[in-house]
Design an enzyme around this catalytic site. Structure first.
Site, PDB file in Angstrom:
ATOM      1  N   ARG A  28       4.376   1.014  -6.924  1.00  0.00           N
ATOM      2  CA  ARG A  28       3.916  -0.198  -6.160  1.00  0.00           C
ATOM      3  C   ARG A  28       3.486  -1.330  -6.127  1.00  0.00           C
ATOM      4  O   ARG A  28       3.305  -1.822  -5.556  1.00  0.00           O
ATOM      5  CB  ARG A  28       3.716   0.485  -4.576  1.00  0.00           C
ATOM      6  CG  ARG A  28       4.903   1.788  -4.502  1.00  0.00           C
ATOM      7  CD  ARG A  28       4.416   2.601  -2.996  1.00  0.00           C
ATOM      8  NE  ARG A  28       4.409   2.087  -2.520  1.00  0.00           N
ATOM      9  CZ  ARG A  28       5.168   1.972  -1.285  1.00  0.00           C
ATOM     10  NH1 ARG A  28       5.856   2.752  -1.367  1.00  0.00           N
ATOM     11  NH2 ARG A  28       4.929   1.477   0.186  1.00  0.00           N
ATOM     12  N   TRP A  30      -2.565  -2.420  -1.800  1.00  0.00           N
ATOM     13  CA  TRP A  30      -2.571  -3.652  -2.066  1.00  0.00           C
ATOM     14  C   TRP A  30      -2.667  -4.686  -1.067  1.00  0.00           C
ATOM     15  O   TRP A  30      -2.188  -4.695   0.172  1.00  0.00           O
ATOM     16  CB  TRP A  30      -0.821  -3.736  -1.930  1.00  0.00           C
ATOM     17  CG  TRP A  30      -0.226  -5.492  -2.234  1.00  0.00           C
ATOM     18  CD1 TRP A  30       0.194  -6.066  -1.450  1.00  0.00           C
ATOM     19  CD2 TRP A  30       0.278  -5.317  -3.408  1.00  0.00           C
ATOM     20  NE1 TRP A  30       0.445  -7.119  -2.156  1.00  0.00           N
ATOM     21  CE2 TRP A  30       0.456  -7.105  -3.399  1.00  0.00           C
ATOM     22  CE3 TRP A  30      -0.097  -5.358  -4.768  1.00  0.00           C
ATOM     23  CZ2 TRP A  30       0.559  -8.439  -4.248  1.00  0.00           C
ATOM     24  CZ3 TRP A  30       0.333  -6.092  -5.970  1.00  0.00           C
ATOM     25  CH2 TRP A  30       0.244  -7.396  -5.914  1.00  0.00           C
ATOM     26  N   LYS A  65       5.557 -10.947 -16.620  1.00  0.00           N
ATOM     27  CA  LYS A  65       5.595 -10.452 -15.105  1.00  0.00           C
ATOM     28  C   LYS A  65       4.410 -11.778 -14.706  1.00  0.00           C
ATOM     29  O   LYS A  65       4.400 -12.787 -14.344  1.00  0.00           O
ATOM     30  CB  LYS A  65       5.206  -9.788 -14.198  1.00  0.00           C
ATOM     31  CG  LYS A  65       5.128  -9.817 -13.021  1.00  0.00           C
ATOM     32  CD  LYS A  65       6.443 -10.571 -12.392  1.00  0.00           C
ATOM     33  CE  LYS A  65       6.305 -10.206 -11.249  1.00  0.00           C
ATOM     34  NZ  LYS A  65       7.665 -11.522 -10.225  1.00  0.00           N
ATOM     35  N   CYS A 110       0.918  -1.319   0.090  1.00  0.00           N
ATOM     36  CA  CYS A 110      -0.193   0.358  -0.133  1.00  0.00           C
ATOM     37  C   CYS A 110       0.508   1.199   0.261  1.00  0.00           C
ATOM     38  O   CYS A 110       2.363   0.826   0.068  1.00  0.00           O
ATOM     39  CB  CYS A 110      -0.736   0.318   1.445  1.00  0.00           C
ATOM     40  SG  CYS A 110      -2.052  -1.127   1.375  1.00  0.00           S
ATOM     41  N   LYS A 130      16.476 -18.176 -12.753  1.00  0.00           N
ATOM     42  CA  LYS A 130      17.232 -16.952 -12.355  1.00  0.00           C
ATOM     43  C   LYS A 130      18.955 -16.819 -13.213  1.00  0.00           C
ATOM     44  O   LYS A 130      18.626 -15.365 -14.192  1.00  0.00           O
ATOM     45  CB  LYS A 130      18.076 -16.799 -10.968  1.00  0.00           C
ATOM     46  CG  LYS A 130      16.778 -16.406 -10.024  1.00  0.00           C
ATOM     47  CD  LYS A 130      16.134 -15.049  -9.732  1.00  0.00           C
ATOM     48  CE  LYS A 130      14.561 -15.299 -10.947  1.00  0.00           C
ATOM     49  NZ  LYS A 130      13.874 -16.537 -10.608  1.00  0.00           N
ATOM     50  N   GLU A 158      17.288 -16.442 -16.699  1.00  0.00           N
ATOM     51  CA  GLU A 158      16.535 -15.428 -17.497  1.00  0.00           C
ATOM     52  C   GLU A 158      16.486 -14.225 -17.394  1.00  0.00           C
ATOM     53  O   GLU A 158      15.815 -13.051 -18.190  1.00  0.00           O
ATOM     54  CB  GLU A 158      15.202 -15.668 -16.673  1.00  0.00           C
ATOM     55  CG  GLU A 158      14.919 -15.748 -15.115  1.00  0.00           C
ATOM     56  CD  GLU A 158      13.265 -15.922 -14.171  1.00  0.00           C
ATOM     57  OE1 GLU A 158      12.368 -15.358 -15.652  1.00  0.00           O
ATOM     58  OE2 GLU A 158      13.483 -15.691 -13.335  1.00  0.00           O
ATOM     59  N   HIS A 181      25.475 -39.778 -15.721  1.00  0.00           N
ATOM     60  CA  HIS A 181      25.351 -40.995 -17.137  1.00  0.00           C
ATOM     61  C   HIS A 181      24.697 -40.123 -18.458  1.00  0.00           C
ATOM     62  O   HIS A 181      23.660 -40.331 -19.076  1.00  0.00           O
ATOM     63  CB  HIS A 181      24.075 -41.253 -16.520  1.00  0.00           C
ATOM     64  CG  HIS A 181      23.833 -41.772 -14.959  1.00  0.00           C
ATOM     65  ND1 HIS A 181      23.684 -42.906 -15.034  1.00  0.00           N
ATOM     66  CD2 HIS A 181      23.331 -41.277 -13.760  1.00  0.00           C
ATOM     67  CE1 HIS A 181      24.507 -43.238 -13.351  1.00  0.00           C
ATOM     68  NE2 HIS A 181      24.390 -43.092 -12.813  1.00  0.00           N
TER      69      HIS A 181
HETATM   70  C1  AGP Z   1      10.113 -16.192 -12.422  1.00  0.00           C
HETATM   71  O1  AGP Z   1      11.379 -15.812 -12.373  1.00  0.00           O
HETATM   72  C2  AGP Z   1       9.784 -16.457 -13.974  1.00  0.00           C
HETATM   73  N1  AGP Z   1       9.549 -15.036 -13.389  1.00  0.00           N
HETATM   74  C3  AGP Z   1       8.805 -17.158 -14.577  1.00  0.00           C
HETATM   75  O2  AGP Z   1       8.827 -18.423 -13.984  1.00  0.00           O
HETATM   76  C4  AGP Z   1       7.443 -17.200 -13.241  1.00  0.00           C
HETATM   77  O3  AGP Z   1       7.687 -18.186 -11.784  1.00  0.00           O
HETATM   78  C5  AGP Z   1       6.099 -18.437 -14.116  1.00  0.00           C
HETATM   79  O4  AGP Z   1       6.164 -17.342 -14.660  1.00  0.00           O
HETATM   80  C6  AGP Z   1       5.128 -18.536 -12.676  1.00  0.00           C
HETATM   81  O5  AGP Z   1       4.432 -16.716 -12.792  1.00  0.00           O
HETATM   82  P1  AGP Z   1       3.671 -16.823 -11.237  1.00  0.00           P
HETATM   83  O6  AGP Z   1       4.180 -17.648 -10.128  1.00  0.00           O
HETATM   84  O7  AGP Z   1       2.850 -15.708 -11.259  1.00  0.00           O
HETATM   85  O8  AGP Z   1       2.148 -18.019 -11.533  1.00  0.00           O
END
Ligand code: AGP
Length: 609
Positions: A27, A76, A604, A2, A486, A489, A505
């Site tokens: 935010r 929020w 996102k 918030c 991490k 991406e 293996h």
């Molecule tokens: C995480 O860093 C990624 N941006 C991506 O894998 C994300 O975790 C995935 O798309 C799931 O998103 P959610 O947690 O909003 O369901």
């Protein structure tokens, strides 16, 4: 999270409040509102769900709420879905006080009961509304005294803004664990949750500390300590630009959110530990039900899936219930063996991931009971699930999740203890011991951050590699999965996570001279085995970076580089081990000049298949 703003002075408050709220939009929020005292000493309220643009339209850019003093809020949602009624400001029953709040009042349920017993009625489901009624209950004409008494009753975190129709030009503010800054003007004064909402009007700021509150008029700002004694405060000159201010001074939202993890995990855990017991008030699962299921299925995507992979070890070890972790995009089409004897746990930061929603619906159709662990209140997954446990991480802006992931782990750890207790599968001593370790996680996450304050130097050694391996066993393997994601991406370096025991293996064929291999070595039960894997890859020329505790001298002597983390309970180690890997990926991406907060090709929230 918030955001709150306030103004008192010679100008119309409405437009200034709306402009300040716009500055806080980054935010993340789901509703907004303002309250202004007009010249008839009435408090005019306008609040809406959705964007601030809706509020501007509703108030004709503030002109429908004329007056020179007021407060505003972007919400929020934590307690209560995003609705007009739950939006702030909240008002005492007699209309005398209006309140805006950022934070969580942890003891709001008991206060609510007390206030109802004293004849107050509640409009909203929020924790915040108790503040408006408490101030009114203690008010006998002296607001300062009423504020002091109210603050003494609150437990939790708050940045509060209060107006009273009987003191039309005064604002009252208080701070405990949620930032609150006062803006110093000439003939006018302000407050806000962060400098972003102030810098358009003034660069002279007073930062309130925890336990302090203030009385603000157009010509004065008086700060008090929690017992009402005046406190001398210095005025700070704000030099940040707006962009920097939104990120709290950090270069990227991702780094800001990495640094927020101790607070985010604490906000997720603390309200759910009451009198030495984990109280998941969001769900009611009996020991009888938990004893009747034959398995738990965890389903999610991306990092949320990897959180499930890490949480599985804690749930299986502590509850002795079989746990399957399934990619949602696979589960939805796999004709899964799921029925009413399956408990489905759905993990999602956004609560809007299409594959996860579809997988959950498929499992519900087959009879599974569903628990959602999500960060966005009122999201689709939160609405669809039978039960929801919110991760109170606050909004996560960076595409690459960090605090969303660690707060999911925190909930999974709490769930494992909660379920084991319900099932009677954990002794009181072990329960209390693990509970104590759980409560210390926010501090240990902070230690992990502090221990790796110079990891940017290590990033300079590895940023120009074309590939990096992450290996580990058991809980360490679960971390390898998230650590590699991490790196991939945000830095665009190919990063492969592998079960260390599997290398021989086939995949070890890829190890050649100077190939960086990050070896997760925090699980004592498989440490010797992982050490032998380190020897294997070093024999083929790899450069090994070990992630381990300081006490692990054997590993330290074996590795080419070492990343240290605090020595924590193995079952909970993922939440700490991931921290330096988040930071390493961040600084490698920074060295590569990547668009860290918005990586190419990514969104996102993946709301499509
Ligand atoms: C995480 O860093 C990624 N941006 C991506 O894998 C994300 O975790 C995935 O798309 C799931 O998103 P959610 O947690 O909003 O369901």
């Amino acid at each position: 999270m918030c955001g709150i703003v306030g103004y008192t002075g010679f100008q119309q408050a409405g437009p200034i409040l709306l402009e300040g709220l716009k500055r806080l939009e980054y935010r993340g929020y789901d509703s907004a509102g303002i309250a202004v005292i007009n010249d008839k000493r009435q408090i005019l309220i306008s609040k809406v769900t959705g964007r601030i643009a809706n509020l501007c339209e509703r108030t004709q850019d503030g002109s429908s709420c004329p007056g020179n003093a007021g407060i505003g809020h972007t919400r929020w949602a934590t307690h209560g879905a995003p609705t007009d009624t739950n939006a702030h400001p909240h008002v005492s029953n007699n209309g005398r006080f209006a309140v805006v709040h950022n934070g969580i009042i942890e003891n709001y349920l008991s206060l609510r009961k007390e206030l109802v017993a004293n004849g107050y009625h509640f409009e909203s489901e929020t924790d915040t509304e108790v503040v408006a009624h408490l101030i009114d209950m203690y008010y006998d004409g002296d607001i300062k005294k009423a504020v002091i008494r109210t603050l003494s009753r609150l437990r939790g975190s708050y940045a509060l803004g209060v107006i009273c129709q009987e003191q039309p030009e005064k604002l009252y503010v208080a701070r405990e664990a949620s930032p609150l800054i006062l803006g110093v003007g000439v003939g006018e004064n302000y407050f806000a949750s962060d400098v972003t909402a102030l810098v358009s009007y003034t660069r002279n700021a007073i930062y309130l500390e925890d336990g302090e509150f203030a009385e603000i008029t157009p010509d004065s700002i008086t700060v008090y300590d929690c017992s009402g004694h005046p406190v001398q405060k210095k005025v700070t000159r704000i030099t940040w630009d707006i962009q920097a201010a939104e990120k709290g001074g950090y270069e990227h939202f991702m780094l800001k959110e990495i640094m927020e993890q101790p607070a985010a995990v604490k906000a997720t855990i603390a309200p759910r530990i009451k009198d030495g017991e984990i109280v998941l008030d969001d769900i009611e699962l009996t020991g009888e039900y938990l004893g009747s299921i034959d398995k738990i299925v965890i389903t999610a995507c991306g990092s949320a899936y990897y959180a499930g992979c890490a949480g599985k070890y804690a749930i299986e070890k502590i509850c002795r219930i079989p746990v399957q972790v399934e990619l949602a995009s696979e589960l939805r089409y796999s004709d899964p063996i799921i029925d009413e004897r399956t408990l489905l746990i759905v993990l999602s930061q956004s609560g809007e991931t299409a594959d996860t929603i579809a997988a959950m619906k498929e499992c519900k159709r087959r009879g599974a009971k569903t628990i959602a662990i999500v960060n966005v209140v009122g999201s689709t997954i939160a609405k669809e699930a039978d039960h929801t446990i919110y991760t109170w991480a606050g909004p996560e802006i960076a595409v690459a999740t960090t605090k969303g992931y660690t707060t999911q782990l925190a909930v999974l750890y709490m769930f494992s203890l909660y379920a084991a207790k319900k099932l009677g599968r954990i002794g009181e001593e072990d329960y209390l011991s693990l509970l104590k370790k759980l409560k210390s996680l926010p501090k240990q996450i902070q230690e992990a951050i502090d221990m790796n304050s110079s990891i940017d130097r290590m990033a300079k050694k590895y940023y120009n590699n074309s590939s990096i391996f992450y290996i580990g066993r058991n809980t360490d393997y679960a971390i390898a999965l998230e650590g590699a994601l991490k790196m991939k991406e945000i830095s665009y370096i190919h990063a492969e996570s592998y079960a260390a025991g599997e290398l021989k293996h086939g995949t070890i064929a890829l190890i050649s001279d100077n190939q960086p291999v990050i070896a997760l070595c925090c699980n004592q039960s498989v440490m010797e085995k992982t050490m032998s894997n380190i020897v294997e890859v070093k024999a083929r020329g790899a450069k090994v970076v070990a992630v381990t505790f300081r006490e692990n001298e054997k590993i330290v002597s074996l590795a080419d580089d070492v990343i240290f983390v605090p020595n924590v309970e193995t079952l909970f180690s993922a939440i700490v081990e991931i921290i330096p890997l988040q930071l390493l990926a961040y600084y490698v991406a920074r060295e590569n000049g990547c668009d860290i907060d918005k990586p190419k090709n990514l969104a996102k929230s993946v709301t499509v298949e």
